[in-house]
Design a protein around this motif. Structure first.
Motif, PDB file in Angstrom:
ATOM      1  N   ASP A 124       1.172   4.150  -2.567  1.00  0.00           N
ATOM      2  CA  ASP A 124       1.501   5.536  -2.287  1.00  0.00           C
ATOM      3  C   ASP A 124       2.969   5.629  -1.892  1.00  0.00           C
ATOM      4  O   ASP A 124       3.455   4.830  -1.108  1.00  0.00           O
ATOM      5  CB  ASP A 124       0.666   6.063  -1.114  1.00  0.00           C
ATOM      6  CG  ASP A 124      -0.566   6.816  -1.587  1.00  0.00           C
ATOM      7  OD1 ASP A 124      -0.449   7.562  -2.582  1.00  0.00           O
ATOM      8  OD2 ASP A 124      -1.625   6.654  -0.955  1.00  0.00           O
ATOM      9  N   ILE A 125       3.658   6.639  -2.447  1.00  0.00           N
ATOM     10  CA  ILE A 125       5.049   6.887  -2.069  1.00  0.00           C
ATOM     11  C   ILE A 125       5.104   7.757  -0.822  1.00  0.00           C
ATOM     12  O   ILE A 125       4.390   8.761  -0.733  1.00  0.00           O
ATOM     13  CB  ILE A 125       5.783   7.630  -3.217  1.00  0.00           C
ATOM     14  CG1 ILE A 125       6.035   6.685  -4.382  1.00  0.00           C
ATOM     15  CG2 ILE A 125       7.053   8.260  -2.733  1.00  0.00           C
ATOM     16  CD1 ILE A 125       7.390   6.034  -4.367  1.00  0.00           C
ATOM     17  N   ALA A 179       5.829   2.617  -8.147  1.00  0.00           N
ATOM     18  CA  ALA A 179       4.827   2.556  -7.072  1.00  0.00           C
ATOM     19  C   ALA A 179       3.432   2.823  -7.633  1.00  0.00           C
ATOM     20  O   ALA A 179       2.472   2.106  -7.313  1.00  0.00           O
ATOM     21  CB  ALA A 179       5.168   3.553  -5.973  1.00  0.00           C
ATOM     22  N   ASN A 180       3.323   3.838  -8.476  1.00  0.00           N
ATOM     23  CA  ASN A 180       2.024   4.136  -9.100  1.00  0.00           C
ATOM     24  C   ASN A 180       1.484   2.927  -9.848  1.00  0.00           C
ATOM     25  O   ASN A 180       0.281   2.662  -9.833  1.00  0.00           O
ATOM     26  CB  ASN A 180       2.138   5.323 -10.062  1.00  0.00           C
ATOM     27  CG  ASN A 180       2.218   6.644  -9.327  1.00  0.00           C
ATOM     28  OD1 ASN A 180       1.849   6.734  -8.150  1.00  0.00           O
ATOM     29  ND2 ASN A 180       2.716   7.665 -10.003  1.00  0.00           N
ATOM     30  N   GLY A 181       2.395   2.206 -10.501  1.00  0.00           N
ATOM     31  CA  GLY A 181       2.018   1.053 -11.301  1.00  0.00           C
ATOM     32  C   GLY A 181       1.324  -0.047 -10.513  1.00  0.00           C
ATOM     33  O   GLY A 181       0.536  -0.808 -11.062  1.00  0.00           O
ATOM     34  N   GLY A 225       5.472  14.268  -7.879  1.00  0.00           N
ATOM     35  CA  GLY A 225       4.355  13.337  -7.702  1.00  0.00           C
ATOM     36  C   GLY A 225       4.306  12.637  -6.360  1.00  0.00           C
ATOM     37  O   GLY A 225       3.489  11.747  -6.152  1.00  0.00           O
ATOM     38  N   VAL A 226       5.191  13.026  -5.430  1.00  0.00           N
ATOM     39  CA  VAL A 226       5.146  12.436  -4.086  1.00  0.00           C
ATOM     40  C   VAL A 226       4.099  13.183  -3.259  1.00  0.00           C
ATOM     41  O   VAL A 226       4.074  14.411  -3.242  1.00  0.00           O
ATOM     42  CB  VAL A 226       6.530  12.524  -3.397  1.00  0.00           C
ATOM     43  CG1 VAL A 226       6.468  11.980  -1.970  1.00  0.00           C
ATOM     44  CG2 VAL A 226       7.570  11.766  -4.207  1.00  0.00           C
ATOM     45  N   ARG A 227       3.219  12.423  -2.600  1.00  0.00           N
ATOM     46  CA  ARG A 227       2.125  13.052  -1.860  1.00  0.00           C
ATOM     47  C   ARG A 227       2.250  12.900  -0.350  1.00  0.00           C
ATOM     48  O   ARG A 227       1.559  13.570   0.408  1.00  0.00           O
ATOM     49  CB  ARG A 227       0.784  12.478  -2.325  1.00  0.00           C
ATOM     50  CG  ARG A 227       0.474  12.773  -3.799  1.00  0.00           C
ATOM     51  CD  ARG A 227      -0.750  11.999  -4.279  1.00  0.00           C
ATOM     52  NE  ARG A 227      -1.913  12.224  -3.427  1.00  0.00           N
ATOM     53  CZ  ARG A 227      -2.441  11.324  -2.610  1.00  0.00           C
ATOM     54  NH1 ARG A 227      -1.927  10.137  -2.505  1.00  0.00           N
ATOM     55  NH2 ARG A 227      -3.488  11.628  -1.886  1.00  0.00           N
ATOM     56  N   ASP A 246       0.831  -1.210   0.000  1.00  0.00           N
ATOM     57  CA  ASP A 246       0.000   0.000   0.000  1.00  0.00           C
ATOM     58  C   ASP A 246       0.861   1.253   0.000  1.00  0.00           C
ATOM     59  O   ASP A 246       0.465   2.288  -0.517  1.00  0.00           O
ATOM     60  CB  ASP A 246      -0.902  -0.003   1.240  1.00  0.00           C
ATOM     61  CG  ASP A 246      -1.778  -1.243   1.290  1.00  0.00           C
ATOM     62  OD1 ASP A 246      -2.814  -1.240   0.605  1.00  0.00           O
ATOM     63  OD2 ASP A 246      -1.399  -2.230   1.970  1.00  0.00           O
ATOM     64  N   VAL A 277       8.676   6.497  -8.298  1.00  0.00           N
ATOM     65  CA  VAL A 277       7.284   6.972  -8.248  1.00  0.00           C
ATOM     66  C   VAL A 277       6.444   6.230  -9.281  1.00  0.00           C
ATOM     67  O   VAL A 277       5.331   5.755  -8.989  1.00  0.00           O
ATOM     68  CB  VAL A 277       7.211   8.499  -8.481  1.00  0.00           C
ATOM     69  CG1 VAL A 277       5.765   8.969  -8.684  1.00  0.00           C
ATOM     70  CG2 VAL A 277       7.836   9.256  -7.312  1.00  0.00           C
ATOM     71  N   ALA A 278       6.995   6.078 -10.489  1.00  0.00           N
ATOM     72  CA  ALA A 278       6.259   5.379 -11.557  1.00  0.00           C
ATOM     73  C   ALA A 278       6.008   3.922 -11.179  1.00  0.00           C
ATOM     74  O   ALA A 278       4.909   3.395 -11.383  1.00  0.00           O
ATOM     75  CB  ALA A 278       7.032   5.464 -12.867  1.00  0.00           C
ATOM     76  N   GLY A 296      -0.311   0.745  -7.632  1.00  0.00           N
ATOM     77  CA  GLY A 296      -1.313   1.415  -6.801  1.00  0.00           C
ATOM     78  C   GLY A 296      -0.825   1.739  -5.397  1.00  0.00           C
ATOM     79  O   GLY A 296      -1.616   1.933  -4.483  1.00  0.00           O
TER      80      GLY A 296
END
Ligand code: G
Ligand code: MN
Length: 253
Positions: free
Chosen positions: A191-192, A185-187, A210-212, A157, A182-183, A189
């Motif tokens: 969160d970074i 992790a996004n792939g 793109g880090v939230r 997660d 980041v890419a 689903g």
């Protein structure tokens, strides 16, 4: 879970901050009563415990105390679990989780990879942790233990980017590595979470990439005080002030 470490160690808490500037969960960090935050006794102790084979007792004691405190405060907590614990004390650690798990928001941070031939245990642990409602984080990504393949394999997660990587954004290869992470992790689903964020410029740069989610001294030093869900939003300032004033930590359970 009580053992000789119950009287020596306690959790300190460090928030994982969300995009709205509010905590998403509080990571429980092992600390000793015997030394202050600025000394590195806890780091040396963790290293020795992992190498000498008693990190399972530490993981269980900190998890038990932090879970009790989190239930009491009504906030989400993150618990570190080392590969040694999953390999050697799986039932003990799961037992600690299960005693408190009902309805309690919880993240389990995997701090190391298992020996390659014990990935069955990692799977079993992740499955059981998820079945009681826990989310899974890969810890310290980019600093040794976990590989890119593990992210696909475990579909966590959260992926927590090691501080060393976060501190390496002034060169283009460092930014490239982070963009790839980041890419990746996004792939799946995930969160970074960027660890070790100490200044606003770094936070803003990470945000633009793109880090939230963020963690680090920018929001204050880890504190033995776990804020309650109903505390005012300026709690990090209060916690930081508490640490500076040198509160004597007291057991939370
Ligand atoms: O669980 P993990 O291996 O990620 O532990 C992180 C360690 O790094 C903790 O002991 C914590 O106190 C420390 N740490 C967390 N944020 C910062 C930071 O912003 N700067 C520095 N120097 N250390 C940090
Ligand atoms: Mn961690």
């Amino acid at each position: 879970m009580h053992n000789r470490f119950s009287q020596l160690l306690l959790p300190f808490y460090q928030p994982v901050m969300g995009p709205a500037g509010t905590p998403v969960y509080f990571e429980a960090l092992m600390r000793t009563y015997a030394a202050s935050e600025t000394r590195d006794l806890h780091r040396r102790l963790l290293e020795v415990a992992e190498e000498a084979g008693f990190i399972d007792e530490i993981d269980c004691v900190i998890a038990q105390q932090a879970l009790a405190a989190a239930v009491e405060a009504g906030v989400a907590v993150g618990l570190n679990v080392s590969a040694f614990t999953i390999q050697n004390a799986l039932e003990d650690f799961l037992g600690v989780l299960k005693r408190r798990a009902s309805g309690q928001p919880l993240v389990v941070e995997l701090t190391e990879t298992l020996q390659p031939d014990r990935s069955d245990l990692m799977h079993r642990f992740v499955e059981e942790a998820r079945s009681i409602g826990a989310q899974i984080a890969i810890d310290d990504y980019g600093d040794g233990h976990f590989e890119a393949a593990d992210i696909g394999f475990l579909a966590p997660d959260f992926v927590k980017l090691a501080m060393a990587r976060v501190k390496n954004l002034s060169c283009s290869s460092g930014r490239q590595w982070l963009g790839d992470a980041v890419a990746l992790a996004n792939g799946v689903g995930a969160d970074i979470v960027a660890e070790g964020v100490e200044d606003e410029a770094t936070r803003a740069l990470l945000s633009s990439m793109g880090v939230r989610l963020f963690q680090g001294h920018l929001w204050g030093l880890p504190s033995h005080l776990l804020p309650r869900a109903k505390d005012p939003p300026d709690w990090p300032t209060a916690a930081r002030a508490g640490v500076r004033r040198g509160y004597v930590a007291t057991p939370l359970s």
